[in-house]
Design a protein around this motif. Structure first.
Motif, PDB file in Angstrom:
ATOM      1  N   LYS A 185       0.841  -1.206   0.000  1.00 37.01           N
ATOM      2  CA  LYS A 185       0.000   0.000   0.000  1.00 37.01           C
ATOM      3  C   LYS A 185       0.871   1.250   0.000  1.00 37.01           C
ATOM      4  O   LYS A 185       1.871   1.317   0.711  1.00 37.01           O
TER       5      LYS A 185
ATOM      6  N   SER B  84      -0.934   4.627  -0.376  1.00 35.53           N
ATOM      7  CA  SER B  84      -1.764   5.623   0.313  1.00 35.53           C
ATOM      8  C   SER B  84      -3.114   4.994   0.643  1.00 35.53           C
ATOM      9  O   SER B  84      -3.572   4.065  -0.039  1.00 35.53           O
ATOM     10  N   THR B  85      -3.722   5.533   1.710  1.00 33.61           N
ATOM     11  CA  THR B  85      -4.982   4.958   2.183  1.00 33.61           C
ATOM     12  C   THR B  85      -6.190   5.698   1.618  1.00 33.61           C
ATOM     13  O   THR B  85      -7.189   5.079   1.263  1.00 33.61           O
ATOM     14  N   ASP B  86      -6.116   7.020   1.563  1.00 33.05           N
ATOM     15  CA  ASP B  86      -7.273   7.798   1.123  1.00 33.05           C
ATOM     16  C   ASP B  86      -6.835   8.897   0.162  1.00 33.05           C
ATOM     17  O   ASP B  86      -6.366   9.942   0.619  1.00 33.05           O
TER      18      ASP B  86
ATOM     19  N   LEU C 166      -7.127   5.072  -1.810  1.00 29.62           N
ATOM     20  CA  LEU C 166      -6.319   3.856  -1.809  1.00 29.62           C
ATOM     21  C   LEU C 166      -5.490   3.775  -3.091  1.00 29.62           C
ATOM     22  O   LEU C 166      -6.033   3.827  -4.197  1.00 29.62           O
TER      23      LEU C 166
ATOM     24  N   LYS D 177      -8.086   2.404  -6.321  1.00 31.89           N
ATOM     25  CA  LYS D 177      -9.161   1.669  -5.666  1.00 31.89           C
ATOM     26  C   LYS D 177      -9.887   0.689  -6.601  1.00 31.89           C
ATOM     27  O   LYS D 177     -10.314  -0.375  -6.195  1.00 31.89           O
TER      28      LYS D 177
ATOM     29  N   TYR E 259      -7.029  -4.673   1.183  1.00 28.29           N
ATOM     30  CA  TYR E 259      -6.745  -3.322   1.713  1.00 28.29           C
ATOM     31  C   TYR E 259      -8.019  -2.630   2.182  1.00 28.29           C
ATOM     32  O   TYR E 259      -7.993  -1.869   3.143  1.00 28.29           O
ATOM     33  N   GLU E 260      -9.121  -2.896   1.488  1.00 30.15           N
ATOM     34  CA  GLU E 260     -10.383  -2.247   1.865  1.00 30.15           C
ATOM     35  C   GLU E 260     -10.937  -2.793   3.177  1.00 30.15           C
ATOM     36  O   GLU E 260     -11.609  -2.090   3.913  1.00 30.15           O
TER      37      GLU E 260
ATOM     38  N   ASP F   9      -6.427  -3.737   7.978  1.00 25.72           N
ATOM     39  CA  ASP F   9      -5.426  -2.681   8.122  1.00 25.72           C
ATOM     40  C   ASP F   9      -4.122  -3.075   7.428  1.00 25.72           C
ATOM     41  O   ASP F   9      -3.049  -2.585   7.760  1.00 25.72           O
TER      42      ASP F   9
ATOM     43  N   GLY G 253      -0.949  -3.479   5.064  1.00 28.53           N
ATOM     44  CA  GLY G 253      -0.105  -2.559   4.300  1.00 28.53           C
ATOM     45  C   GLY G 253       0.628  -3.293   3.203  1.00 28.53           C
ATOM     46  O   GLY G 253       1.298  -2.670   2.366  1.00 28.53           O
TER      47      GLY G 253
ATOM     48  N   ARG H 186       0.370  -5.823   8.434  1.00 32.41           N
ATOM     49  CA  ARG H 186       0.283  -4.350   8.471  1.00 32.41           C
ATOM     50  C   ARG H 186       1.382  -3.694   7.654  1.00 32.41           C
ATOM     51  O   ARG H 186       1.267  -2.541   7.238  1.00 32.41           O
TER      52      ARG H 186
END
Ligand SMILES: CSCCC(=O)C(=O)COP(=O)(O)O
Ligand SMILES: [Zn+2]
Length: 208
Positions: A38, A40-42, A44, A68, A91-92, A95, A97, A181
């Motif tokens: 991963k 970035s998360t937001d 994704l 995403k 990932y969705e 948690d 990584g 993670r």
């Protein structure tokens, strides 16, 4: 170089190092397997292996950045792994990584031998501590799903079996997808799963 680019380069290098280590173990037969990390998360975004490559080789086209919807974020001639949607769902829903998918003889045999039960449960094994299970009567469950050719259906089947305490799902006569993670934890989980599968198979053979 911007902070974003720096982080992307670091993630690339981290995933490349994991890929090299898994290749050393011969865990990518016949171009099988796919890996992601991963970024970035937001929103994704994650780096994922390009489809159909020999994952034992290190090249500048090993990974591409997807979003995403499992699509590349930039125009590229590279195709993301056919199984990118599985990484996306992980990932969705967790948690995680980093997510690692490999095909081995041991994970395929276990997935088939226990496939009708829908899971395999490990108890009385020191290595379940790799999953933070410290109780003397603790148990580690690995769900097993059928190997649907429709990858959206397969991703749904995997996603439906993801709950707290689940760190990997076996796909019957296909392989395992394991996560953590970060890269270190994902690799630790994958190695522990493969140890447990190998132990179980040898134990069952000796009992015959
Ligand atoms: C030759 S293995 C069949 C596809 C597969 O299961 C796999 O893990 C590799 O697919 P990818 O598109 O990620 O190269
Ligand atoms: Zn696969």
């Amino acid at each position: 170089m911007t902070t974003g680019q720096l982080s992307l380069t670091q993630k690339w290098d981290e995933l490349a190092a994991i890929k090299d280590e898994l290749a050393e173990r011969d865990w990518f037969p016949g171009t099988s397997g796919n890996l992601s990390i991963k970024v970035s998360t937001d929103p994704l975004t994650f780096l994922v292996t390009a489809s159909g490559k020999d994952k034992r080789k290190r090249t500048s086209e090993d990974f591409l950045l997807v979003g995403k919807d499992s699509q590349p974020v930039q125009t590229t001639p590279l195709k993301p792994s056919a199984e990118t949607v599985l990484h996306q769902r992980i990932y969705e829903q967790t948690d995680a990584g980093c997510s690692l998918h490999i095909h081995t003889v041991d994970n395929n045999l276990i997935s088939d031998l226990y496939g009708d039960k829908g899971e395999i449960v490990f108890r009385n094994q020191e290595l379940i501590k790799a999953f933070q299970i410290w109780e003397e009567d603790g148990a580690l469950t690995v769900p097993i799903v059928e190997n649907y050719a429709d990858l959206t259906k397969l991703a749904d089947a995997v996603a439906n079996r993801i709950h707290p305490g689940i760190y990997g799902v076996l796909i019957r006569n296909h392989g395992i997808t394991a996560w953590g993670r970060n890269g270190f934890e994902a690799k630790k989980h994958l190695e522990a799963f493969e140890f447990l599968f190998s132990y179980q198979l040898k134990k069952e053979l000796l009992a015959r």
